[in-house]
Design a protein around this motif. Structure first.
Motif, mmCIF file in Angstrom:
data_model
loop_
_atom_site.group_PDB
_atom_site.id
_atom_site.type_symbol
_atom_site.label_atom_id
_atom_site.label_comp_id
_atom_site.label_asym_id
_atom_site.label_seq_id
_atom_site.Cartn_x
_atom_site.Cartn_y
_atom_site.Cartn_z
ATOM 1 N N ILE A 74 7.202 54.355 30.723
ATOM 2 C CA ILE A 74 7.562 55.628 30.081
ATOM 3 C C ILE A 74 8.190 55.259 28.741
ATOM 4 O O ILE A 74 9.406 55.163 28.598
ATOM 5 C CB ILE A 74 8.544 56.442 30.952
ATOM 6 C CG1 ILE A 74 7.969 56.653 32.352
ATOM 7 C CG2 ILE A 74 8.861 57.788 30.295
ATOM 8 C CD1 ILE A 74 6.728 57.502 32.407
ATOM 9 N N ASN A 75 7.332 55.030 27.756
ATOM 10 C CA ASN A 75 7.773 54.404 26.506
ATOM 11 C C ASN A 75 8.197 55.451 25.473
ATOM 12 O O ASN A 75 7.398 55.893 24.644
ATOM 13 C CB ASN A 75 6.666 53.511 25.949
ATOM 14 C CG ASN A 75 7.176 52.574 24.862
ATOM 15 O OD1 ASN A 75 8.275 52.767 24.333
ATOM 16 N ND2 ASN A 75 6.394 51.587 24.517
ATOM 17 N N ILE A 76 9.451 55.820 25.530
ATOM 18 C CA ILE A 76 10.001 56.831 24.624
ATOM 19 C C ILE A 76 10.016 56.319 23.186
ATOM 20 O O ILE A 76 9.748 57.067 22.240
ATOM 21 C CB ILE A 76 11.416 57.217 25.085
ATOM 22 C CG1 ILE A 76 11.342 57.906 26.447
ATOM 23 C CG2 ILE A 76 12.100 58.130 24.071
ATOM 24 C CD1 ILE A 76 12.617 57.898 27.225
ATOM 25 N N ALA A 77 10.301 55.009 23.005
ATOM 26 C CA ALA A 77 10.365 54.430 21.666
ATOM 27 C C ALA A 77 9.007 54.420 20.977
ATOM 28 O O ALA A 77 8.931 54.300 19.752
ATOM 29 C CB ALA A 77 10.909 53.000 21.742
ATOM 30 N N LEU A 78 7.940 54.557 21.736
ATOM 31 C CA LEU A 78 6.588 54.641 21.183
ATOM 32 C C LEU A 78 6.298 56.031 20.643
ATOM 33 O O LEU A 78 5.578 56.183 19.648
ATOM 34 C CB LEU A 78 5.574 54.281 22.277
ATOM 35 C CG LEU A 78 4.087 54.391 21.951
ATOM 36 C CD1 LEU A 78 3.662 53.282 20.997
ATOM 37 C CD2 LEU A 78 3.255 54.337 23.234
ATOM 38 N N ILE A 79 6.880 57.060 21.279
ATOM 39 C CA ILE A 79 6.462 58.444 21.037
ATOM 40 C C ILE A 79 7.404 59.225 20.117
ATOM 41 O O ILE A 79 6.951 59.983 19.259
ATOM 42 C CB ILE A 79 6.316 59.201 22.373
ATOM 43 C CG1 ILE A 79 5.406 58.418 23.323
ATOM 44 C CG2 ILE A 79 5.791 60.608 22.136
ATOM 45 C CD1 ILE A 79 4.028 58.121 22.767
ATOM 46 N N VAL A 80 8.710 59.074 20.266
ATOM 47 C CA VAL A 80 9.655 59.865 19.468
ATOM 48 C C VAL A 80 9.439 59.680 17.962
ATOM 49 O O VAL A 80 9.440 60.671 17.215
ATOM 50 C CB VAL A 80 11.113 59.565 19.875
ATOM 51 C CG1 VAL A 80 12.096 60.213 18.901
ATOM 52 C CG2 VAL A 80 11.377 60.073 21.291
ATOM 53 N N PRO A 81 9.238 58.445 17.466
ATOM 54 C CA PRO A 81 8.954 58.312 16.028
ATOM 55 C C PRO A 81 7.692 59.065 15.605
ATOM 56 O O PRO A 81 7.655 59.652 14.514
ATOM 57 C CB PRO A 81 8.788 56.798 15.842
ATOM 58 C CG PRO A 81 9.515 56.187 16.981
ATOM 59 C CD PRO A 81 9.333 57.131 18.118
ATOM 60 N N ALA A 82 6.664 59.059 16.459
ATOM 61 C CA ALA A 82 5.424 59.775 16.147
ATOM 62 C C ALA A 82 5.651 61.281 16.130
ATOM 63 O O ALA A 82 5.051 62.003 15.323
ATOM 64 C CB ALA A 82 4.344 59.414 17.165
ATOM 65 N N TYR A 83 6.521 61.762 17.011
ATOM 66 C CA TYR A 83 6.841 63.192 17.074
ATOM 67 C C TYR A 83 7.474 63.659 15.764
ATOM 68 O O TYR A 83 7.076 64.687 15.199
ATOM 69 C CB TYR A 83 7.786 63.447 18.246
ATOM 70 C CG TYR A 83 8.411 64.822 18.273
ATOM 71 C CD1 TYR A 83 7.634 65.954 18.503
ATOM 72 C CD2 TYR A 83 9.776 64.988 18.081
ATOM 73 C CE1 TYR A 83 8.202 67.223 18.538
ATOM 74 C CE2 TYR A 83 10.355 66.236 18.117
ATOM 75 C CZ TYR A 83 9.564 67.348 18.341
ATOM 76 O OH TYR A 83 10.142 68.603 18.367
ATOM 77 N N ILE A 84 8.453 62.917 15.273
ATOM 78 C CA ILE A 84 9.125 63.297 14.022
ATOM 79 C C ILE A 84 8.175 63.148 12.839
ATOM 80 O O ILE A 84 8.102 64.026 11.973
ATOM 81 C CB ILE A 84 10.395 62.450 13.822
ATOM 82 C CG1 ILE A 84 11.386 62.705 14.960
ATOM 83 C CG2 ILE A 84 11.047 62.768 12.477
ATOM 84 C CD1 ILE A 84 12.581 61.773 14.957
ATOM 85 N N LEU A 85 7.432 62.046 12.798
ATOM 86 C CA LEU A 85 6.532 61.779 11.686
ATOM 87 C C LEU A 85 5.460 62.860 11.556
ATOM 88 O O LEU A 85 5.167 63.337 10.450
ATOM 89 C CB LEU A 85 5.877 60.411 11.871
ATOM 90 C CG LEU A 85 4.786 60.010 10.873
ATOM 91 C CD1 LEU A 85 5.334 59.963 9.455
ATOM 92 C CD2 LEU A 85 4.194 58.659 11.256
ATOM 93 N N THR A 86 4.866 63.263 12.683
ATOM 94 C CA THR A 86 3.754 64.232 12.643
ATOM 95 C C THR A 86 4.224 65.669 12.764
ATOM 96 O O THR A 86 3.403 66.589 12.751
ATOM 97 C CB THR A 86 2.768 63.957 13.786
ATOM 98 O OG1 THR A 86 3.417 64.206 15.048
ATOM 99 C CG2 THR A 86 2.253 62.524 13.748
ATOM 100 N N LYS A 87 5.527 65.878 12.919
ATOM 101 C CA LYS A 87 6.099 67.214 13.137
ATOM 102 C C LYS A 87 5.520 67.867 14.387
ATOM 103 O O LYS A 87 5.305 69.071 14.441
ATOM 104 C CB LYS A 87 5.874 68.117 11.917
ATOM 105 C CG LYS A 87 6.408 67.556 10.610
ATOM 106 C CD LYS A 87 6.089 68.476 9.447
ATOM 107 C CE LYS A 87 6.446 67.854 8.113
ATOM 108 N NZ LYS A 87 6.114 68.719 6.963
ATOM 109 N N GLY A 88 5.281 67.033 15.399
ATOM 110 C CA GLY A 88 4.833 67.552 16.686
ATOM 111 C C GLY A 88 3.340 67.784 16.797
ATOM 112 O O GLY A 88 2.905 68.466 17.728
#
Length: 460
Positions: free
Chosen positions: A343-357
């Motif tokens: 469950i790799n949160i560090a993989l996804i949270v940066p992508a969430y902010i970068l792409t604005k969801g």
């Protein structure tokens, strides 16, 4: 010195659900918040942290077991055990100089606030272990090349750089985070956001594809496809799919579907507790700053969980799991079996902010990002294992290597820990360092321009 280390370790060992709310309560009282209101907000924040941790543990138990079964069905065996972030934290705290990192982080933050080099007060002091982790990796890599004394000095220099960059990252990301979460005066100072610098060039290319440059957040998808974009329905469908791939029987498949639906439905509810806890504290800090320092705002830096209500994050985390397993099998040189960090949160949270969801771009970026985590996890395994054995911080079977498939900010940590190897003719860490620096510079420039433009439009 030992006494100071014992006191600091005791305080930090209270854990984020106790330590961070305590820091927030103290901050609230300093800015003249009523004790009643501050205590209520702090306790609510603790409840939110515990609730988020319980849900993540629930997901790891359910989805992680299915992922392990998928890997077992391939018949492939990988030699490095994934100990997850908790193992990395335990090993980090066992480093002899760990206790010095706490006053270093506080001191750097205070100096930067006083000299107006940051507007972020980093309340996420519990995650100081991330700086310790970087420092002991630097020592392990640099000592054979430069000697123990020089290596130790370099370790604290790199750790200081990380502290400064976390504050800078908090500053530049705050405006976008506030737009995404709706929580004013709060930002994220976790080093996991450093990975946005790696994603940024790829995301620039993805934005040029028309279908990928359209709004594709959860709210937009609900408007287009209705019930199939609801959290619980997405969770159920993903859970059922995982159960089928894992070869479960019908009852187990349906149970996994319901468990995944439960997790995705409850995450936004827990996230509302963060908003309920943080809003009064951030407002009190904002009012205090406006009265005493006209025109200056102070942001509170926290760990990532206050963003955990975004269904885009959890959808992408689950979708990324099979791709993580595929990469683990096909990536040349990989010896790390993803499990505790699946469950790799560090993989996804940066992508969430970068792409604005934007969920589609998030999924693509996650697929691109996985090899970086596996490569770094494999490289770090001997160092982490040696420190774990020498300090007896963790029990490691003989001839067994341990690491983590979800190391936060893997490229930054690897690049600035291993960069000394260029003195021996190995330039991969230096290339990674240059790549990260360039990506961070241009991503920071985009965020600053966005903030200035939005503020100008709001004031106009």
């Amino acid at each position: 010195m030992d006494f100071l280390g014992t006191i600091i370790n005791y305080i930090l060992n209270l854990g984020a659900p106790v330590f961070v709310p305590f820091i927030m309560l103290i901050a609230g009282l300093i800015v003249r918040m009523k004790f009643r209101d501050g205590a209520s907000a702090a306790i609510t924040l603790g409840v939110a942290f515990v609730g988020m941790s319980m849900l993540i543990g629930f997901m790891v138990g359910a989805i992680g077991s299915a992922a392990q079964t998928m890997m077992e069905r391939t018949g492939i065996e990988l030699s490095i055990v994934d100990g997850g972030w908790t193992t990395m934290a335990n090993v980090s705290w066992a480093w002899p100089y760990a206790f010095l990192m706490f006053p270093l982080q506080v001191g750097v933050n205070i100096l930067m606030l006083v000299f107006k080099k940051t507007d972020t007060f980093n309340a996420d002091l519990w995650n100081v272990w991330g700086k310790i982790f970087t420092a002991f990796i630097v020592v392990a890599v640099a000592t054979p090349i430069l000697g123990s004394v020089v290596a130790l000095v370099l370790a604290f220099i790199v750790a200081t750089l990380q502290i400064i960059l976390e504050l800078n990252s908090g500053d530049i990301n705050q405006h976008r985070i506030e737009k995404l979460t709706g929580i004013p005066g709060v930002t994220c100072t976790h080093r996991m956001l450093f990975f946005s610098a790696i994603y940024y060039p790829f995301d620039l290319l993805l934005r040029k594809i028309p279908i990928l440059n359209k709004p594709m957040d959860a709210a937009t998808l609900r408007a287009k496809i209705g019930i199939f974009a609801e959290n619980h329905v997405i969770g159920f469908l993903l859970g059922v799919t995982f159960g089928i791939i894992a070869g479960y029987d019908v009852a187990a498949i349906l149970m996994l579907g319901v468990q995944a639906a439960t997790a995705l439905m409850l995450f936004p509810m827990i996230s509302k507790l963060f908003m309920q806890a943080l809003s009064p504290i951030s407002e009190a800090i904002s009012d205090y700053m406006n009265k005493r320092f006209a025109g200056r705002k102070l942001f509170v830096g926290l760990d990532w969980p206050f963003m955990g209500g975004a269904s885009e994050i959890w959808f992408t985390i689950i979708v990324a799991i099979p791709f993580t397993l595929i990469w683990a099998v096909i990536l040349p040189g990989n010896k790390l079996l993803p499990f505790a960090g699946i469950i790799n949160i560090a993989l996804i949270v940066p992508a969430y902010i970068l792409t604005k969801g934007n969920t589609l771009r998030m999924v693509i970026l996650a697929i691109i990002g996985v090899p970086f985590f596996l490569f770094v996890g494999t490289q770090f395994a001997p160092i982490i294992t040696d420190l774990g054995l020498s300090t007896k911080a963790i029990d490691i079977p003989a001839n067994q290597l341990i690491s983590n498939s979800s190391i936060d900010a893997p490229v930054f940590t690897y690049a600035f820990s291993f960069i000394w190897q260029c003195l021996q003719g190995y330039f991969v860490p230096l290339i990674f360092a240059v790549y990260w620096c360039v990506g961070y510079f241009f991503y920071a420039r985009e965020l600053r321009r966005e903030t200035i433009q939005d503020l100008a439009e709001n004031n106009g």
